[in-house]
Design a protein around this motif. Structure first.
Motif, PDB file in Angstrom:
ATOM      1  N   TYR A 137      32.822  68.898  16.601  1.00 43.88           N
ATOM      2  CA  TYR A 137      33.120  67.504  16.279  1.00 43.88           C
ATOM      3  C   TYR A 137      32.610  66.523  17.332  1.00 43.88           C
ATOM      4  N   VAL A 148      41.656  72.835  13.960  1.00 41.08           N
ATOM      5  CA  VAL A 148      40.907  72.442  15.153  1.00 41.08           C
ATOM      6  C   VAL A 148      41.164  73.475  16.244  1.00 41.08           C
ATOM      7  N   ILE A 164      35.983  71.942  14.424  1.00 43.32           N
ATOM      8  CA  ILE A 164      36.799  71.746  13.233  1.00 43.32           C
ATOM      9  C   ILE A 164      36.327  72.755  12.193  1.00 43.32           C
ATOM     10  N   TYR A 209      39.616  63.019  16.045  1.00 46.40           N
ATOM     11  CA  TYR A 209      39.968  64.223  16.788  1.00 46.40           C
ATOM     12  C   TYR A 209      40.439  63.860  18.193  1.00 46.40           C
ATOM     13  N   SER A 225      40.574  65.765  21.675  1.00 48.36           N
ATOM     14  CA  SER A 225      40.055  66.984  22.305  1.00 48.36           C
ATOM     15  C   SER A 225      41.026  67.541  23.346  1.00 48.36           C
ATOM     16  N   GLU A 241      43.952  68.757  20.390  1.00 52.59           N
ATOM     17  CA  GLU A 241      43.406  69.800  19.523  1.00 52.59           C
ATOM     18  C   GLU A 241      43.911  69.647  18.088  1.00 52.59           C
ATOM     19  N   ASP A 242      43.854  68.405  17.601  1.00 52.62           N
ATOM     20  CA  ASP A 242      44.256  68.136  16.228  1.00 52.62           C
ATOM     21  C   ASP A 242      43.295  67.124  15.606  1.00 52.62           C
ATOM     22  N   VAL A 243      43.440  66.945  14.309  1.00 57.08           N
ATOM     23  CA  VAL A 243      42.582  66.053  13.534  1.00 57.08           C
ATOM     24  C   VAL A 243      43.466  65.196  12.634  1.00 57.08           C
TER      25      VAL A 243
END
Length: 104
Positions: free
Chosen positions: A73, A57, A62, A31, A33, A16-18
């Protein structure tokens, strides 16, 4: 012809990050998921060209850090105003601890 390019280690992006990734003179957003898959989109918001890597996120969305527009995304679909133009997406996968992205 599209080719798979090594973008980063799978450990570099928390779930859960970008993360911003620059390649070939272009900016992308990578990303990770909640279900462990990796995705890639254009790195700039379609509304005002802000880097999405500075955004929040949540699940598969996003949120742009400037005006809070949202995109899915996985598909690039614009989900909340002020964004109304979808993001371009690129195939991404994890292989041998690396994130690979298929670019033109």
């Amino acid at each position: 012809m599209p080719q798979w390019v090594d973008a980063c280690s799978t450990d570099e992006i928390d779930e859960e990050d970008v993360m911003r990734w620059d390649h070939g003179g272009k900016t992308y957003a990578l990303y990770h998921s909640p279900d462990g898959e990796f995705f890639c989109t254009d790195g700039l918001c379609t509304h005002e060209n802000v880097h999405l890597a500075g955004g929040l996120v949540m699940d598969y969305v996003i949120e742009c850090p400037k005006h809070n527009g949202q995109f899915d995304y996985r598909t690039g679909a614009a989900k909340r105003a002020p964004v109304c133009v979808n993001l371009k997406t690129y195939p991404a996968k994890a292989e041998d601890g690396r994130v690979l992205v298929q670019v033109d």
